[in-house]
Design an enzyme around this catalytic site. Structure first.
Site, PDB file in Angstrom:
ATOM      1  N   ASP A  12      80.960 -61.773  -3.498  1.00 55.52           N
ATOM      2  CA  ASP A  12      80.246 -62.907  -3.710  1.00 55.52           C
ATOM      3  C   ASP A  12      81.079 -63.869  -4.200  1.00 55.52           C
ATOM      4  O   ASP A  12      82.195 -63.891  -4.154  1.00 55.52           O
ATOM      5  CB  ASP A  12      78.986 -62.510  -4.522  1.00 55.52           C
ATOM      6  CG  ASP A  12      77.822 -63.260  -4.254  1.00 55.52           C
ATOM      7  OD1 ASP A  12      77.864 -64.466  -4.044  1.00 55.52           O
ATOM      8  OD2 ASP A  12      76.509 -62.769  -4.613  1.00 55.52           O
ATOM      9  N   HIS A  51      82.976 -65.086  -1.512  1.00 55.82           N
ATOM     10  CA  HIS A  51      82.230 -66.109  -0.922  1.00 55.82           C
ATOM     11  C   HIS A  51      82.796 -67.543  -1.192  1.00 55.82           C
ATOM     12  O   HIS A  51      82.164 -68.520  -1.057  1.00 55.82           O
ATOM     13  CB  HIS A  51      80.811 -66.109  -1.165  1.00 55.82           C
ATOM     14  CG  HIS A  51      79.945 -64.952  -0.664  1.00 55.82           C
ATOM     15  ND1 HIS A  51      78.646 -64.640  -0.936  1.00 55.82           N
ATOM     16  CD2 HIS A  51      80.460 -64.058   0.091  1.00 55.82           C
ATOM     17  CE1 HIS A  51      78.377 -63.620  -0.183  1.00 55.82           C
ATOM     18  NE2 HIS A  51      79.268 -63.187   0.467  1.00 55.82           N
TER      19      HIS A  51
END
Ligand SMILES: *[C@@H]1O[C@H](CO)[C@@H](O)[C@H](O)[C@H]1NC(C)=O
Ligand SMILES: *[C@@H]1O[C@H](CO)[C@@H](O)[C@H](O)[C@H]1NC(C)=O
Ligand SMILES: *[C@@H]1O[C@H](CO)[C@@H](O)[C@H](O)[C@H]1NC(C)=O
Ligand SMILES: *[C@@H]1O[C@H](CO)[C@@H](O)[C@H](O)[C@H]1NC(C)=O
Ligand SMILES: *[C@@H]1O[C@H](CO)[C@@H](O)[C@H](O)[C@H]1NC(C)=O
Ligand SMILES: *[C@@H]1O[C@H](CO)[C@@H](O)[C@H](O)[C@H]1NC(C)=O
Ligand SMILES: *[C@@H]1O[C@H](CO)[C@@H](O)[C@H](O)[C@H]1NC(C)=O
Ligand SMILES: *[C@@H]1O[C@H](CO)[C@@H](O)[C@H](O)[C@H]1NC(C)=O
Ligand SMILES: *[C@@H]1O[C@H](CO)[C@@H](O)[C@H](O)[C@H]1NC(C)=O
Ligand SMILES: *[C@@H]1O[C@H](CO)[C@@H](O)[C@H](O)[C@H]1NC(C)=O
Ligand SMILES: *[C@@H]1O[C@H](CO)[C@@H](O)[C@H](O)[C@H]1NC(C)=O
Length: 428
Positions: A237, A260
């Site tokens: 993430d 991410h």
């Protein structure tokens, strides 16, 4: 994005070092670390020498050590060092927000139990994005250091497996710093100021087929004057994410893999709220195998559903003066993603309801490296909901090679692209 679990955060650059930990007690002392090379506009407060130590004996066999650890913090608060040099288990939520001038020398390991029923009931809950935590640190002048061997283990696997069956499960964050002035080393930095995070390794991974979800490396929330530097994050993430009201933040010298990206947002998720992200400097980081390199994501001006347990849009505020400089990319899907329509795939709807959050004075400078084949030859996407709400977006000296070797293309929509030097923009 929603709530997060970090499986393990190894403090100071060592992979899971069980052999070192099992080798016996080690004594470590507070390292002398400064923000470098970029600094905040003021020096961080200095922290006096500690004059007392409180060691905690582990009960072993996976028995709960929480009450002994709490006792040590009570005994050594106001000027001491809590020494955690064994392997401990924590099975009870710990509120450590009363601290004032204390060091934590963690050369051992701390493992949180995987008693999901207990933690769902008893973890500390926060309104923001349904987040929660096993323990929280707060107060003033706290230093946590691991001498390269300390380990925090959130026992994420049980949570990833349960979450696969139960998408609204509230999963605790390994470490929350809530209302701390002056200190070092945490995962969620909330209500805090003058924080330095340095030389930390975060490894998140699932050993089952259920992915490790919502595993941000660090998030900042309602915090000012934070430096995160010289660390390694392996996760799935955001590597670092600047949540509402993050100001005067420096991120430098990180190596992030599989994430991410280093992200502003998401912001503007909650109608009637006002979010600010301002004066952020992201300098000299390496990002590999990520969905995004540099990312700014804000919700549009209408509240709609996105994913289970996640909906939003309509919140107001601004993102201003954010610089990404010297950004090295390896195999990232989007090198830059700037999105003012986050959570809304219908661009018509997004333009009908422009974001109530302004994005301005953004600089992308001196980018190098490669994109992945996912969108080749497109390497980035910058989509705004209106040019009134999105302006002064600059890019300069961006040199990215997609795997095909073709000329890189950028999707640019909804704002004035005059300051994107050398960009070949297409509309989709
Ligand atoms: C230890 O430090 C604390 C806080 O700085 C101070 O109040 C206390 O007097 C010191 N104790 C000794 C024995 O020096
Ligand atoms: C931060 O402070 C706010 C109130 O100002 C509080 O509601 C919140 O629970 C605190 N902690 C976090 C992590 O948001
Ligand atoms: C950039 O970061 C790398 C790796 O952390 C480091 O070796 C290098 O000295 C840094 N360069 C600058 C200009 O800060
Ligand atoms: C980086 O992440 C990828 C998955 O995205 C993984 O296969 C690889 O082993 C990681 N590399 C390192 C150095 O940890
Ligand atoms: C952020 O700061 C603004 C302005 O001070 C305030 O109105 C807003 O409530 C804050 N937002 C959060 C999420 O704390
Ligand atoms: C922009 O932010 C940087 C820190 O990231 C700060 O040094 C600079 O003064 C800010 N500029 C403006 C115009 O606020
Ligand atoms: C928290 O989770 C519940 C249940 O999934 C959801 O309805 C709610 O919108 C979430 N709240 C926030 C603030 O994200
Ligand atoms: C997008 O939203 C507009 C406005 O509500 C609507 O007319 C249109 O059908 C939507 N498009 C899609 C693909 O859902
Ligand atoms: C958000 O923007 C819409 C127009 O796009 C406007 O009608 C609404 O009043 C705004 N809401 C806030 C809270 O600013
Ligand atoms: C462009 O960026 C590269 C990589 O950071 C740097 O070495 C080079 O000096 C920059 N060129 C200019 C003209 O700024
Ligand atoms: C921009 O993209 C078009 C379409 O792929 C291509 O023909 C053109 O050569 C590119 N121009 C530059 C300057 O890269």
């Amino acid at each position: 994005m929603v709530s997060k679990v970090i499986t393990s955060a190894v403090v100071a650059g060592l992979a899971v070092a069980s052999s070192a930990r099992l080798a016996g007690k080690s004594s470590i002392s507070r390292p002398n670390i400064e923000p470098y090379p970029k600094t905040l506009s003021h020096p961080l407060p200095t922290s006096p020498q500690r004059n007392k130590t409180c060691s905690v004996t582990s009960r072993g066999s996976g028995d709960d050590d929480a009450s002994a650890i709490l006792q040590a913090f009570n005994d050594c608060n106001n000027g001491g060092t809590v020494v955690l040099d064994s392997d401990y288990t924590i099975g009870t939520a710990l509120d450590l927000t009363f601290l004032n001038g204390v060091d934590v020398a963690l050369s051992g390991s701390i493992t949180f139990t995987d008693d999901i029923d207990y933690w769902v009931e008893n973890s500390f809950k926060y309104d923001y994005q349904n987040s929660s935590t096993f323990w929280k640190f707060g107060g003033k002048d706290v230093n946590i250091y691991g001498g390269g061997i300390g380990l925090l283990d959130g026992n994420g696997q049980a949570w990833y497996d349960q979450f696969a069956a139960e998408p609204t499960l509230l999963r605790p964050i390994t470490l929350v710093l809530d209302g701390l002035q002056g200190g070092s080393w945490f995962n969620l930095i909330a209500n805090s100021s003058d924080i330095l995070v340095s030389d930390v390794t975060i490894n998140v991974g699932s050993t089952s087929s259920n992915p490790a979800k919502n595993t941000d490396g660090w998030d900042t929330l309602r915090s000012d004057s934070v430096v995160i530097q010289d660390s390694i994050v392996n996760n799935g993430d955001d590597c670092v994410s600047f949540k509402p009201n993050s100001t005067n933040i420096v991120v430098q010298g990180l190596s992030c893999n599989g994430s991410h990206g280093i992200s502003v947002g998401s912001l503007g998720q909650y109608p009637l709220e006002y979010d600010i992200v301002e004066n952020v400097y992201v300098y000299n980081n390496t990002m590999s195998n990520a969905g995004d390199g540099a990312r700014i994501k804000v919700w549009p001006g209408i509240d709609t559903a996105f994913e289970p347990g996640l909906n939003g849009g309509g919140g107001a505020g601004y993102v201003r003066n954010v610089t990404y400089e010297m950004y090295h990319n390896v195999n990232n899907d989007w090198i830059i993603e700037l999105n003012q329509c986050y959570g809304q795939s219908n661009t018509t709807l997004c333009q009908m309801y422009p974001s109530n959050m302004t994005i301005s004075d953004i600089y992308f400078l001196d980018f190098t490296g490669t994109s992945s084949k996912k969108y080749d030859p497109r390497v980035g996407t910058l989509v705004c909901s209106s040019s009134e709400q999105c302006y002064n977006i600059h890019a300069r000296n961006i040199s990215i090679t997609p795997p095909s070797g073709k000329a890189p293309q950028w999707i640019c929509n909804g704002f004035d692209t005059v300051d994107l030097e050398g960009f070949n923009c297409t509309s989709s």
